[in-house]
Design a protein around this motif. Structure first.
Motif, mmCIF file in Angstrom:
data_model
loop_
_atom_site.group_PDB
_atom_site.id
_atom_site.type_symbol
_atom_site.label_atom_id
_atom_site.label_comp_id
_atom_site.label_asym_id
_atom_site.label_seq_id
_atom_site.Cartn_x
_atom_site.Cartn_y
_atom_site.Cartn_z
ATOM 1 N N TYR A 48 32.427 36.597 34.156
ATOM 2 C CA TYR A 48 33.279 37.737 34.499
ATOM 3 C C TYR A 48 34.369 37.904 33.447
ATOM 4 O O TYR A 48 34.912 36.929 32.934
ATOM 5 C CB TYR A 48 33.932 37.533 35.869
ATOM 6 N N SER B 185 37.420 39.480 33.729
ATOM 7 C CA SER B 185 38.832 39.315 34.096
ATOM 8 C C SER B 185 38.967 38.911 35.566
ATOM 9 O O SER B 185 38.071 39.152 36.371
ATOM 10 C CB SER B 185 39.587 40.619 33.861
ATOM 11 N N ARG C 12 40.417 39.302 39.288
ATOM 12 C CA ARG C 12 40.879 40.400 40.126
ATOM 13 C C ARG C 12 42.229 39.967 40.691
ATOM 14 O O ARG C 12 42.414 38.794 40.993
ATOM 15 C CB ARG C 12 39.952 40.576 41.324
ATOM 16 N N GLN D 81 43.744 36.936 42.216
ATOM 17 C CA GLN D 81 43.086 35.666 41.858
ATOM 18 C C GLN D 81 43.866 34.913 40.780
ATOM 19 O O GLN D 81 44.024 33.695 40.847
ATOM 20 C CB GLN D 81 41.669 35.925 41.321
ATOM 21 N N GLY E 223 34.609 39.217 50.553
ATOM 22 C CA GLY E 223 34.129 39.863 49.331
ATOM 23 C C GLY E 223 35.200 40.020 48.270
ATOM 24 O O GLY E 223 34.927 40.466 47.162
ATOM 25 N N GLY F 49 36.771 37.707 46.759
ATOM 26 C CA GLY F 49 36.627 36.715 45.692
ATOM 27 C C GLY F 49 37.489 35.487 45.906
ATOM 28 O O GLY F 49 38.163 35.008 44.987
ATOM 29 N N LYS F 50 37.442 34.951 47.116
ATOM 30 C CA LYS F 50 38.257 33.765 47.404
ATOM 31 C C LYS F 50 37.725 32.523 46.708
ATOM 32 O O LYS F 50 38.498 31.659 46.296
ATOM 33 C CB LYS F 50 38.314 33.528 48.931
ATOM 34 N N SER F 51 36.397 32.421 46.583
ATOM 35 C CA SER F 51 35.820 31.163 46.092
ATOM 36 C C SER F 51 36.355 30.765 44.716
ATOM 37 O O SER F 51 36.691 29.604 44.489
ATOM 38 C CB SER F 51 34.301 31.256 46.012
ATOM 39 N N LEU F 52 36.430 31.726 43.797
ATOM 40 C CA LEU F 52 36.891 31.378 42.450
ATOM 41 C C LEU F 52 38.299 30.802 42.460
ATOM 42 O O LEU F 52 38.672 30.050 41.564
ATOM 43 C CB LEU F 52 36.867 32.614 41.544
ATOM 44 N N ARG G 134 29.615 42.377 50.579
ATOM 45 C CA ARG G 134 30.498 41.323 50.069
ATOM 46 C C ARG G 134 30.567 41.348 48.557
ATOM 47 O O ARG G 134 31.508 40.872 47.962
ATOM 48 C CB ARG G 134 29.987 39.946 50.497
HETATM 49 P P1 ADP Z 1 34.952 35.884 49.583
HETATM 50 O O1 ADP Z 1 34.805 34.407 49.670
HETATM 51 O O2 ADP Z 1 36.376 36.331 49.464
HETATM 52 O O3 ADP Z 1 34.227 36.621 50.670
HETATM 53 P P2 ADP Z 1 33.405 35.566 47.192
HETATM 54 O O4 ADP Z 1 34.191 34.495 46.601
HETATM 55 O O5 ADP Z 1 32.099 35.228 47.831
HETATM 56 O O6 ADP Z 1 34.290 36.385 48.228
HETATM 57 O O7 ADP Z 1 33.202 36.694 46.077
HETATM 58 C C1 ADP Z 1 32.573 37.912 46.365
HETATM 59 C C2 ADP Z 1 31.813 38.426 45.154
HETATM 60 O O8 ADP Z 1 32.712 38.852 44.151
HETATM 61 C C3 ADP Z 1 30.939 37.361 44.511
HETATM 62 O O9 ADP Z 1 29.702 37.956 44.178
HETATM 63 C C4 ADP Z 1 31.739 36.937 43.300
HETATM 64 O O10 ADP Z 1 30.926 36.399 42.320
HETATM 65 C C5 ADP Z 1 32.390 38.254 42.894
HETATM 66 N N1 ADP Z 1 33.627 38.046 42.135
HETATM 67 C C6 ADP Z 1 34.654 37.241 42.462
HETATM 68 N N2 ADP Z 1 35.630 37.294 41.540
HETATM 69 C C7 ADP Z 1 35.222 38.153 40.584
HETATM 70 C C8 ADP Z 1 35.800 38.649 39.353
HETATM 71 N N3 ADP Z 1 36.995 38.246 38.930
HETATM 72 N N4 ADP Z 1 35.080 39.547 38.643
HETATM 73 C C9 ADP Z 1 33.871 39.944 39.074
HETATM 74 N N5 ADP Z 1 33.273 39.528 40.206
HETATM 75 C C10 ADP Z 1 33.933 38.636 40.960
#
Ligand code: ADP
Ligand code: ZN
Length: 608
Positions: free
Chosen positions: A28, A30, A32, A35, A55, A57-60, A334
Motif C-alpha cells: 500500500y 500510504s 489511511r 492509521q 473495513g 483497516g485496524k489490523s495494520l 470490508r
Molecule cells: P478492520 O479490521 O478495521 O475491519 P482490516 O484491517 O481487515 O479492517 O482492513 C480492511 C481492508 O483494508 C483490508 O483489505 C486491508 O488490506 C485494507 N487496508 C488497510 N489499510 C490500508 C491502507 N493503508 N491502504 C490500502 N488498503 C488498506
C-alpha cells in the motif's frame, strides 16, 4: 536532552521503517487516517484504544508496529476460526506469523512455542484462554514482546453485545508487562462500553482514537416488499457472481429462499442454528473460498467470518433493531469497494417480529426490544437520507445528505392515488369485504382465475377496471391503504380486506388522496460508483484475474482474498500493468506477492 533527542530520532527511524513495511510488505502506498497516528503511538510505546468501523483497516495498526519493533507482537483474538485466515494472509506477504489455540495438535503447539522462544515470530495470534495459562505466560516472560493487541476488545465489557468471560482476566496482563504498549481495538462500542473497556484492560494513559460509524462505500436501499422472492432473484442476478448474504427471520424462510436460489441456478446455501456444527463450518469455509456465492441465513451467520469481498447484504425480512441492521449490513464491503445493503420492507413483518419479541420471558427486556423495533421501523419508513438517519441513531448527526442511498439517489415523489384508491375500495365493497388481497387484485385486473369463475366475479361491473396497472402496483397501493388505516385485514377470516370509516370521505365526499410513490422496483443498474475503487476497469479482464486467483487459492489451500483482494484485482484490470515494476504500483501488491504471483498475473493481463 540528548536522550530525548535520541528518542525522537529513533522514532523517526521507526516511522520510516513503518512506511517501508506498508509499501514493501503490504503493497500500500500510504496510511489511511488515523492509521499513521496509531502506528506512531504504538511505536512510541503508548497504549491506544481504537474504535474504527469494520473495513477501516485496524489490523495494520498493530501488525506494522509488531513487525517494526523488536520482538514478537502478541494478538489476542476471540475467534479461532479467524486466526488461521489472518495468519495465512500475513504469511502470503512474507510476515513470520503463527497462531496458538486449542485447534493445534501437541507437536504443532510445541513448534510454535519453539519459534516464539527463538525469536522467529513477528506476530503470534493467541486465544484469551491460552494466553492466561500460567505456563504460556512464563514463555512470554522469557522473550521480547513488541506489543500486545487486544482485538474485538468489546468482548471484555458486559455492556458490549458480545461479552466473553475469558476476556475479563486480560486486565491482569497490563501490570505484568509494564513497559510494553497495549492496543485495544473494536468496531462496536457505545460510550459506556468504551469506558468499561479502558477500565477493565487497565490501559495506561491511552491515546483514544474514535472514528465515526459511517461506511461510505455501503449503499443503503429499502424497497417495499412485493413478491419478495422475485425481487431478491432479480437483485442477485444483477450481481452476477459476486458474494452476498441474505438474512431472514426464520429457519423455514431461510430454507425456502435458499432452495429457490439453488433451483434458479445460484450457488447458494442455507445456514441456521438447526444445522450441525460440521455443516455450518463447511458452509462458512465454502463461502470464504467463494465456492458458495450466496449464504441465506438467520442472524447466527456472520460472527465468525471476516470475508472482505461480501458485495451485498439483503434483509429479506425486517431486522429487530437498528444495531443488528448496522452490524449485519456492515459485513458488506470490508475491502472498501462499493457494496449494497438492501432491505425488503413490509409492515406485515412488524407483527411477526413483535410476536417474537413478546415471546421473550423477561417483560422488562421485551419493552426495550419493542422500543428498539420502533426505531428500525422509523428507519425503513423514512423519506430522508438513510445514512443520516442511521448515523443519527448512533449519535453522529450530519447536516449533509449522503448521495449514496436510495432516498438521495432517487428522491421520493408522490402521486394522486384518488382514482385508483376509489376503484379498489369499491371493488372490495362489492366483494362484500369477504376476500383477501390476491383475489381483490385479480378482480380489479380482470384476471380470469378459477376462483373468479366460481364466484361469478367476472360479471361484476368493476371486473378488469384496473387492467392497465400492474399486479405490483395494486399490491403496493393496498399496502399503503392498510398502512394508513383505510383498510383492515381480518385475520380471523382469511385476511379478508375490510373498509374502515376513513374511506367515507374518499368514496362519498370527493376527497383526494395523495400518496408517496411506492418503491417496489429493486434498482439493478450500476450507478456512478462511490467509496473508492477504480471506477473504470475492464470487466472481462477482472473476471479472468478472478479465475486465476481462484486457481492459485485452490493450489495453496487458502481463501482467494488472501492471494489478492478484489480491490487489487480491479486495480490491475484498470491500469493493466505489463511489467513487474508497473504491477508493483498496484495497491495491494507487495514485493513478496510480486515474486510469488507476479508472472502469472502479468501473463493473464498480457493475453490478447
Ligand atoms: P478492520 O479490521 O478495521 O475491519 P482490516 O484491517 O481487515 O479492517 O482492513 C480492511 C481492508 O483494508 C483490508 O483489505 C486491508 O488490506 C485494507 N487496508 C488497510 N489499510 C490500508 C491502507 N493503508 N491502504 C490500502 N488498503 C488498506
Ligand atoms: Zn443518503
Amino acid at each position: 536532552m540528548a536522550s530525548s533527542d535520541r528518542l525522537v530520532r529513533s522514532l523517526e527511524v521507526d516511522l520510516a521503517a513503518a512506511r517501508t513495511v506498508l509499501r514493501d510488505v503490504f503493497g500500500y502506498s500510504s496510511f489511511r487516517a488515523p492509521q499513521d497516528q496509531i502506528v506512531e503511538s504504538v511505536l512510541a510505546g503508548r497504549d491506544c484504544f481504537v474504535l474504527m468501523p469494520t473495513g477501516a483497516g485496524k489490523s495494520l495498526c498493530f501488525q506494522i508496529p509488531a513487525i517494526v519493533r523488536p520482538g514478537t507482537g502478541i494478538v489476542v483474538s476471540p475467534l479461532i476460526s479467524l486466526m488461521k485466515d489472518q495468519v495465512d494472509a500475513l504469511k502470503q506477504n512474507g510476515v513470520r506469523a503463527a497462531f496458538f489455540n486449542s485447534s493445534l495438535s501437541h507437536p504443532e503447539a510445541n513448534r510454535v512455542l519453539g519459534d516464539l522462544q527463538s525469536g522467529q515470530l513477528d506476530l503470534l495470534y493467541v486465544s484469551p484462554e491460552r494466553l492466561m495459562i500460567q505456563e504460556f505466560q512464563r514463555h512470554l516472560a522469557g522473550i521480547s514482546v513488541a506489543c500486545v493487541a487486544i482485538d474485538e476488545a468489546h468482548c471484555v465489557s458486559q455492556w458490549g453485545h458480545d461479552f466473553r468471560p475469558e476476556y475479563v482476566q486480560l486486565g491482569n496482563l497490563r501490570a505484568k508487562f509494564p513497559s510494553i504498549p497495549f492496543i485495544a481495538l473494536t468496531a462496536t462500542a457505545d460510550a459506556q462500553t468504551r469506558k468499561d473497556i479502558l477500565m477493565r484492560l487497565q490501559l495506561q494513559d491511552p491515546r483514544i482514537f474514535v472514528s465515526g460509524f459511517d461506511r461510505p462505500n455501503i449503499r443503503y436501499t429499502v424497497v417495499q416488499k412485493s413478491r419478495p422472492i422475485h425481487q431478491l432473484e432479480s437483485f442477485v442476478r444483477s450481481k452476477s457472481n459476486e458474494p452476498g448474504i441474505v438474512y431472514c427471520l426464520s429457519r423455514r424462510r431461510v430454507e425456502e429462499v435458499a432452495e429457490h436460489l439453488v433451483e434458479s441456478g445460484f450457488r447458494a446455501a442455507a445456514y441456521h442454528a438447526g444445522l450441525g456444527a460440521g455443516d455450518r463450518a463447511r458452509i462458512q469455509e465454502s463461502f470464504q473460498k467463494d465456492d458458495i456465492q450466496i449464504v441465506v441465513a438467520t442472524v447466527a451467520f456472520g460472527m465468525g467470518i471476516d470475508k472482505p469481498n461480501v458485495r451485498y447484504v439483503v434483509h429479506y425480512d425486517l431486522p429487530w433493531n437498528v444495531e443488528s441492521y448496522y452490524q449485519e449490513t456492515g459485513r458488506a464491503g470490508r475491502d472498501g469497494l462499493p457494496s449494497e445493503a438492501l432491505m425488503l420492507y413490509s409492515p406485515g413483518d412488524i407483527r411477526i417480529v413483535r410476536k417474537l419479541i413478546e415471546a421473550g420471558e423477561n417483560a422488562e427486556q421485551n419493552q426495550i426490544e419493542l422500543k428498539k423495533l420502533s426505531s428500525i421501523i422509523a428507519f425503513a419508513e423514512a423519506d430522508t437520507c438513510r445514512r443520516r438517519k442511521l448515523l443519527a441513531y448512533f449519535g453522529e448527526g450530519s447536516t449533509e445528505d449522503c448521495g449514496n442511498c436510495d432516498v438521495c439517489l432517487d428522491s421520493p415523489t408522490s402521486y394522486d392515488a384518488t382514482e385508483d384508491a376509489r376503484t379498489v375500495l369499491l371493488t372490495i365493497y362489492h366483494l362484500k369485504q369477504r376476500f383477501g388481497i390476491k383475489h381483490v387484485v385479480d378482480v380489479v385486473r380482470g384476471t380470469p382465475t378459477d376462483r373468479v369463475g366460481q364466484f361469478g366475479h367476472d360479471r361484476m361491473e368493476l371486473f378488469g377496471a384496473g387492467k392497465n396497472t400492474s399486479v405490483e402496483q395494486w399490491m403496493a397501493l393496498l399496502r399503503q391503504l392498510l398502512q394508513r388505516g383505510y383498510l383492515l385485514q381480518d385475520e380471523a377470516n382469511f385476511n379478508a380486506l375490510k373498509l374502515t370509516p376513513l374511506t367515507r370521505p374518499l368514496l362519498r365526499d370527493g376527497a383526494t388522496l395523495i400518496l408517496p410513490t411506492p418503491r417496489v422496483r429493486v434498482r439493478t443498474e450500476r450507478k456512478k460508483k462511490k467509496g473508492g475503487g477504480p471506477a473504470d476497469y475492464d470487466d472481462s479482464l477482472f473476471e479472468r484475474l478472478r479465475s486465476l486467483r481462484r486457481k492459485i487459492a485452490e493450489e495453496e489451500g487458502v481463501p482467494p482474498y488472501v492471494v489478492f483482494g478484489d480491490q487489487t484485482l480491479k486495480g490491475m484490470a484498470a491500469s493493466k500493468p505489463r511489467t513487474r515494476e508497473a504491477l508493483l504500483e498496484v495497491s495491494g501488491v507487495g514485493s513478496r506477492k510480486l515474486e510469488r504471483y507476479g508472472e502469472r498475473f502479468l501473463s493473464v493481463i498480457k493475453e490478447p
